[in-house]
Design an enzyme around this catalytic site. Structure first.
Site, short mmCIF file in Angstrom:
data_model
loop_
_atom_site.label_atom_id
_atom_site.label_comp_id
_atom_site.label_asym_id
_atom_site.label_seq_id
_atom_site.Cartn_x
_atom_site.Cartn_y
_atom_site.Cartn_z
CE LYS A 101 43.73 22.04 16.25
NZ LYS A 101 44.38 20.73 16.25
N1 GLU Z 1 44.46 18.67 19.35
C1 GLU Z 1 44.87 17.33 19.07
C2 GLU Z 1 45.40 17.21 17.65
O1 GLU Z 1 45.79 18.17 17.05
C3 GLU Z 1 43.79 16.29 19.41
C4 GLU Z 1 42.50 16.46 18.68
C5 GLU Z 1 41.38 15.55 19.20
O2 GLU Z 1 41.63 14.75 20.06
O3 GLU Z 1 40.28 15.70 18.69
O4 GLU Z 1 45.50 16.15 17.10
#
Ligand code: GLU
Length: 421
Positions: A113
């Site tokens: 993240k």
């Molecule tokens: N931000 C989204 C999540 O928390 C998608 C993450 C992604 O597609 O890599 O799942």
């Protein structure tokens, strides 16, 4: 539910809270302590300074992070968040959630993240462009199409991904697969924007058919009207549910007879809030969470259901469209009062599932039709919901524990099979 498990402390940090859920699964799976240590600490964390020349001429320096939690099952994968509270521990928690999420739905990625501590609503488009480019360059040694692939999250969108892709490509050559959630014109996937909300609805529908729960006429409240909440609200009518309340940061609205979601979308696109929607009653975010309704969809930020309000939640089903909206102690309270929680790592996995499809399309230079994307998404969501449900029944645990049991065992197997230490 099992009574021998001690109550989680009320004062856990976000990463400790996610680890709490991990430890429950690790205990049941009898995972060695040394491996537990490895899986509760990120493999790599990068903190960067992001200097941005503001339109006013002033220089402002923002804090940015990229946390890579586990790469055991593939390249690190996870969104980038622009939010005033995007602190390191928060990003760490969200990175760990991505590890368990990609594992439970079985897409070949690890978990990561990113975050920049800023308020995107206070920055101009040009400032956001400069901030995104600077952040991308700062983390560029860590990311890449087979290393770590960012995507949108709270406060970021397909435009942010376009700038990231461009900044990375300027340095390393044209690389659409370095990020997912791009605009269609730049190699984005059809259906990606709706994917998380659509996946939430797929998951709810599958859970209802597994448990023979009729959804026709069930009332639903949605906290958050961003990309996830608005798409879920738009699609949930297909299951026969009625959306009676919706909120955003400015407040909430309620109509006991049901909100006209299409009209609400039009209103929202002009006024940038749901507040003031004609014909609806004004409520607060707190009131929305405690509303007398059948299904509650927290689709905004973390820890909104916590020890202060968990015993006042009336909905019998909580579907976690947001990441980590329920704290461990609140989760215990909800369980003990007989409520069902469909956990984030299962319910909101549609985004990363379609991110995987986008990445696969980019690496093969082949575009799928939207129909194919939606069909494959629904197949993965159904399969995963069934697996979690069956594990929950077999092990006599909550759906959250079941999802963690599946995700954690996959990551443990991959970690051990690789035998790198
Ligand atoms: N931000 C989204 C999540 O928390 C998608 C993450 C992604 O597609 O890599 O799942």
């Amino acid at each position: 539910m099992r009574s021998e498990v001690s109550d989680p402390p009320a004062d856990l940090t976000p990463s400790q809270a996610v680890n709490w859920f991990f430890f429950q699964a690790a205990k049941r799976l009898e995972i060695k302590e040394e491996l537990q240590n490895l899986l509760t600490n990120p493999w790599r964390e990068l903190a960067v300074e992001v200097p941005v020349r503001l339109d006013s001429g002033d220089l402002k320096v923002f804090k940015g992070y990229r946390v890579q939690h586990s790469g055991a099952r593939g390249p690190y994968k996870g969104g980038l968040r622009y939010h005033p509270q995007a602190a390191l521990d928060e990003v760490r928690a969200l990175a760990a959630l991505m590890t368990w999420k990609t594992a439970v739905v079985d897409v070949p990625f690890g978990g990561a993240k990113g975050g920049v501590q800023c308020n995107p609503a206070e920055l101009s488009v040009d400032e956001l462009n400069r901030l995104t480019r600077r952040y991308t360059l700062q983390i560029s040694p860590l990311i890449g199409p087979t290393r770590d692939i960012p995507a949108p999250d709270m406060g970021t969108n397909s435009q942010t991904m376009a700038w990231m892709m461009d900044a990375y490509s300027q340095r390393y050559g044209y690389s659409p697969a370095v990020v997912t959630g791009k605009p269609i014109e730049l190699g984005g996937s059809y259906g990606r924007e709706a994917a998380t909300g659509r996946g939430v609805v797929n998951c709810l529908g599958e859970w209802a058919s597994l448990t023979s729960t009729p959804l026709e006429g069930k009332t639903l409240a949605v906290q958050g009207f961003g990309q996830v909440g608005s798409w879920a609200a738009r699609l949930v009518g297909n299951l026969g549910c009625t959306v009676i309340a919706v909120s955003d940061v400015k407040g909430g609205i309620l109509s006991r007879h049901g909100l006209n979601v299409n009209e609400l979308l039009k209103y929202h696109s002009q006024s940038h809030t749901v507040v003031g929607f004609p014909g609806a009653e004004q409520i607060t975010n707190d009131e929305l969470l405690q509303l007398d309704c059948d299904i509650l969809l927290p689709a905004a930020i973390e820890a909104v259901i916590n020890p202060n309000n968990a015993d006042r939640v009336k909905a019998s089903l909580i579907v976690e469209a947001a990441n980590h909206p329920v704290t461990p102690l609140a989760d215990r309270v909800l369980q003990e009062s007989g409520k069902t929680v469909i956990p984030d790592i299962l319910a909101n996995a549609g985004g990363v599932i379609v991110s995987y499809f986008e990445w696969a399309q980019n690496t093969q230079q082949f575009r799928w039709e939207e129909e194919r994307v939606n069909k494959e998404l629904s197949r993965v969501m159904s399969r995963t919901t069934q697996a979690a449900y069956q594990t929950a029944i077999k092990e006599d645990v909550s759906l959250r524990e079941a999802a963690y049991l599946i995700g954690v065992s996959r990551v443990v197997q991959a970690t051990e099979l690789r035998g790198s230490f």
